[in-house]
Design an enzyme around this catalytic site. Structure first.
Site, PDB file in Angstrom:
ATOM      1  N   ASP A   1       3.726   3.610   6.540  1.00 11.16           N
ATOM      2  CA  ASP A   1       3.021   3.393   7.811  1.00 11.16           C
ATOM      3  C   ASP A   1       3.913   2.813   8.900  1.00 11.16           C
ATOM      4  O   ASP A   1       4.981   2.271   8.647  1.00 11.16           O
ATOM      5  CB  ASP A   1       1.867   2.409   7.603  1.00 11.16           C
ATOM      6  CG  ASP A   1       2.375   0.984   7.384  1.00 11.16           C
ATOM      7  OD1 ASP A   1       3.228   0.789   6.495  1.00 11.16           O
ATOM      8  OD2 ASP A   1       1.944   0.076   8.128  1.00 11.16           O
TER       9      ASP A   1
ATOM     10  N   LYS B   1      17.020   3.401   1.080  1.00 11.74           N
ATOM     11  CA  LYS B   1      17.827   3.219   2.296  1.00 11.74           C
ATOM     12  C   LYS B   1      18.942   2.238   1.963  1.00 11.74           C
ATOM     13  O   LYS B   1      18.879   1.063   2.339  1.00 11.74           O
ATOM     14  CB  LYS B   1      16.953   2.603   3.405  1.00 11.74           C
ATOM     15  CG  LYS B   1      16.185   3.584   4.257  1.00 11.74           C
ATOM     16  CD  LYS B   1      15.780   2.962   5.588  1.00 11.74           C
ATOM     17  CE  LYS B   1      14.362   2.502   5.618  1.00 11.74           C
ATOM     18  NZ  LYS B   1      13.885   1.992   6.917  1.00 11.74           N
TER      19      LYS B   1
ATOM     20  N   LYS C   1       0.820  -1.202   0.000  1.00 10.16           N
ATOM     21  CA  LYS C   1       0.000   0.000   0.000  1.00 10.16           C
ATOM     22  C   LYS C   1       0.854   1.253   0.000  1.00 10.16           C
ATOM     23  O   LYS C   1       0.400   2.321  -0.371  1.00 10.16           O
ATOM     24  CB  LYS C   1      -0.883   0.031   1.264  1.00 10.16           C
ATOM     25  CG  LYS C   1      -1.819  -1.110   1.435  1.00 10.16           C
ATOM     26  CD  LYS C   1      -2.499  -0.968   2.827  1.00 10.16           C
ATOM     27  CE  LYS C   1      -3.145  -2.239   3.227  1.00 10.16           C
ATOM     28  NZ  LYS C   1      -3.593  -2.195   4.628  1.00 10.16           N
ATOM     29  N   GLY C   2       2.083   1.136   0.456  1.00  9.27           N
ATOM     30  CA  GLY C   2       2.901   2.313   0.773  1.00  9.27           C
ATOM     31  C   GLY C   2       3.059   3.345  -0.331  1.00  9.27           C
ATOM     32  O   GLY C   2       3.268   4.519  -0.052  1.00  9.27           O
TER      33      GLY C   2
ATOM     34  N   PHE D   1      13.646   4.415  10.583  1.00 10.08           N
ATOM     35  CA  PHE D   1      12.300   3.960  10.231  1.00 10.08           C
ATOM     36  C   PHE D   1      11.452   5.206  10.047  1.00 10.08           C
ATOM     37  O   PHE D   1      11.356   6.042  10.946  1.00 10.08           O
ATOM     38  CB  PHE D   1      11.704   3.032  11.298  1.00 10.08           C
ATOM     39  CG  PHE D   1      10.477   2.361  10.774  1.00 10.08           C
ATOM     40  CD1 PHE D   1      10.586   1.235   9.958  1.00 10.08           C
ATOM     41  CD2 PHE D   1       9.217   2.868  11.051  1.00 10.08           C
ATOM     42  CE1 PHE D   1       9.453   0.640   9.424  1.00 10.08           C
ATOM     43  CE2 PHE D   1       8.082   2.274  10.513  1.00 10.08           C
ATOM     44  CZ  PHE D   1       8.203   1.162   9.713  1.00 10.08           C
ATOM     45  N   VAL D   2      10.879   5.332   8.874  1.00  7.95           N
ATOM     46  CA  VAL D   2      10.162   6.565   8.541  1.00  7.95           C
ATOM     47  C   VAL D   2       8.674   6.319   8.304  1.00  7.95           C
ATOM     48  O   VAL D   2       8.262   5.212   7.952  1.00  7.95           O
ATOM     49  CB  VAL D   2      10.783   7.276   7.313  1.00  7.95           C
ATOM     50  CG1 VAL D   2      12.162   7.816   7.645  1.00  7.95           C
ATOM     51  CG2 VAL D   2      10.851   6.348   6.102  1.00  7.95           C
TER      52      VAL D   2
ATOM     53  N   GLU E   1       7.699   2.759  -6.488  1.00  2.79           N
ATOM     54  CA  GLU E   1       7.822   2.176  -5.143  1.00  2.79           C
ATOM     55  C   GLU E   1       7.948   3.273  -4.091  1.00  2.79           C
ATOM     56  O   GLU E   1       8.410   4.382  -4.370  1.00  2.79           O
ATOM     57  CB  GLU E   1       9.035   1.219  -5.165  1.00  2.79           C
ATOM     58  CG  GLU E   1       9.305   0.455  -3.896  1.00  2.79           C
ATOM     59  CD  GLU E   1       8.172  -0.403  -3.376  1.00  2.79           C
ATOM     60  OE1 GLU E   1       7.056   0.130  -3.224  1.00  2.79           O
ATOM     61  OE2 GLU E   1       8.414  -1.571  -3.059  1.00  2.79           O
TER      62      GLU E   1
ATOM     63  N   ASP F   1      14.239  -0.830   1.013  1.00  2.00           N
ATOM     64  CA  ASP F   1      14.886  -1.050   2.300  1.00  2.00           C
ATOM     65  C   ASP F   1      15.864  -2.214   2.117  1.00  2.00           C
ATOM     66  O   ASP F   1      16.944  -2.030   1.584  1.00  2.00           O
ATOM     67  CB  ASP F   1      13.777  -1.325   3.322  1.00  2.00           C
ATOM     68  CG  ASP F   1      14.266  -1.402   4.742  1.00  2.00           C
ATOM     69  OD1 ASP F   1      15.150  -0.627   5.117  1.00  2.00           O
ATOM     70  OD2 ASP F   1      13.751  -2.246   5.503  1.00  2.00           O
TER      71      ASP F   1
HETATM   72  P1  IMP Z   1      12.127  -4.223   1.612  1.00  2.00           P
HETATM   73  O1  IMP Z   1      11.604  -5.484   1.012  1.00  2.00           O
HETATM   74  O2  IMP Z   1      12.863  -4.503   2.888  1.00  2.00           O
HETATM   75  O3  IMP Z   1      12.969  -3.423   0.646  1.00  2.00           O
HETATM   76  O4  IMP Z   1      10.898  -3.292   2.040  1.00  2.00           O
HETATM   77  C1  IMP Z   1       9.578  -3.658   1.843  1.00  2.00           C
HETATM   78  C2  IMP Z   1       8.578  -2.681   2.304  1.00  2.00           C
HETATM   79  O5  IMP Z   1       8.742  -2.430   3.684  1.00  2.00           O
HETATM   80  C3  IMP Z   1       8.606  -1.308   1.682  1.00  2.00           C
HETATM   81  O6  IMP Z   1       8.034  -1.241   0.413  1.00  2.00           O
HETATM   82  C4  IMP Z   1       7.784  -0.542   2.715  1.00  2.00           C
HETATM   83  O7  IMP Z   1       6.414  -0.712   2.487  1.00  2.00           O
HETATM   84  C5  IMP Z   1       8.218  -1.202   4.007  1.00  2.00           C
HETATM   85  N1  IMP Z   1       9.242  -0.369   4.677  1.00  2.00           N
HETATM   86  C6  IMP Z   1      10.581  -0.454   4.591  1.00  2.00           C
HETATM   87  N2  IMP Z   1      11.183   0.504   5.320  1.00  2.00           N
HETATM   88  C7  IMP Z   1      10.182   1.241   5.860  1.00  2.00           C
HETATM   89  C8  IMP Z   1      10.154   2.402   6.708  1.00  2.00           C
HETATM   90  O8  IMP Z   1      11.166   2.994   7.097  1.00  2.00           O
HETATM   91  N3  IMP Z   1       8.910   2.848   7.038  1.00  2.00           N
HETATM   92  C9  IMP Z   1       7.762   2.273   6.633  1.00  2.00           C
HETATM   93  N4  IMP Z   1       7.744   1.190   5.842  1.00  2.00           N
HETATM   94  C10 IMP Z   1       8.948   0.674   5.455  1.00  2.00           C
HETATM   95 MG    MG Z   2       6.267  -0.755  -0.614  1.00  2.00          MG
END
Ligand code: IMP
Ligand code: MG
Length: 184
Positions: A166, A138, A50-51, A159-160, A106, A110
């Site tokens: 969210d 990040k 959803k982000g 963490f943002v 996106e 992260d």
């Molecule tokens: P990844 O697979 O670790 O790259 O991240 C997957 C998802 O985690 C991202 O698309 C976000 O929805 C969520 N996410 C990662 N870091 C943050 C953060 O700092 N705040 C909120 N959601 C995050």
């Molecule tokens: Mg996302």
């Protein structure tokens, strides 16, 4: 900075990292770049729920050429600040992407696990081209080799919340990006 539309959130906001105005300017500039790059091409913006919903809505309106949007959902985060490490595609696109230049829109990269799986999956469907735009990157947290083609902001390992992002499903409606303050 005053966040006037939700004073009750202030206790969970350590500090504003990216202001509303900075977001607006960066989104506008990204819209202009996409409009030039994909002129006269069938363009599909794919957003991962959803982000990225707020970013997609603003980016789509900053793009001045015709385009379609599509949604996917991939689950890898629950109510914690750590990635679970597993990625499931829970909502797929309706479009046949072999007819489109696809841009994944996106919210944040992260660890990169979610997006690398989604990218692999979309590549297997043979789009005309495939690029990744992320609002936030990040890089310190990366666990898999993955780079976006365009990122609006690079941030440290915070963490943002806000602008679609969210914590436990809250704070998506913050108009800026803020560092989350742990605690009750
Ligand atoms: P990844 O697979 O670790 O790259 O991240 C997957 C998802 O985690 C991202 O698309 C976000 O929805 C969520 N996410 C990662 N870091 C943050 C953060 O700092 N705040 C909120 N959601 C995050
Ligand atoms: Mg996302």
């Amino acid at each position: 900075m005053q966040i006037t539309n939700m004073p009750e959130f202030h206790k969970h906001i350590k500090r504003v990292i990216i202001s509303e105005e900075e977001l607006r300017d960066a989104v506008q500039k990204t819209g202009e770049i996409i409009s030039m790059e994909y002129k006269d091409k069938p363009l599909l913006l794919v957003s991962i729920l959803k982000g990225a919903y707020v970013f997609l809505a603003d980016l789509s309106r900053a793009i001045t050429i015709p385009h379609e949007i599509g949604f996917m959902a991939a689950k890898s985060y629950f109510e914690s600040t750590e990635s679970s490490g597993t990625v499931d595609i829970t909502l797929d696109l309706k479009q046949d992407i072999s007819k489109y230049h696809v841009v994944i829109v996106e919210d944040i990269i992260d660890t990169g696990r979610t997006l690398s799986k989604v990218k692999e999956y979309l590549e297997s469907k043979g789009p005309l081209s495939l690029k990744i735009i992320t609002m936030l990157d990040k890089p310190e947290r990366r666990l898999v080799k993955l780079q976006s083609d365009y990122s609006l902001f690079t941030i440290p390992d915070y963490f943002v919340i806000g602008y679609g992002l969210d914590y436990g499903e809250y704070y998506r409606n913050l108009p800026c990006i803020a560092e989350f303050e742990e605690g009750e």
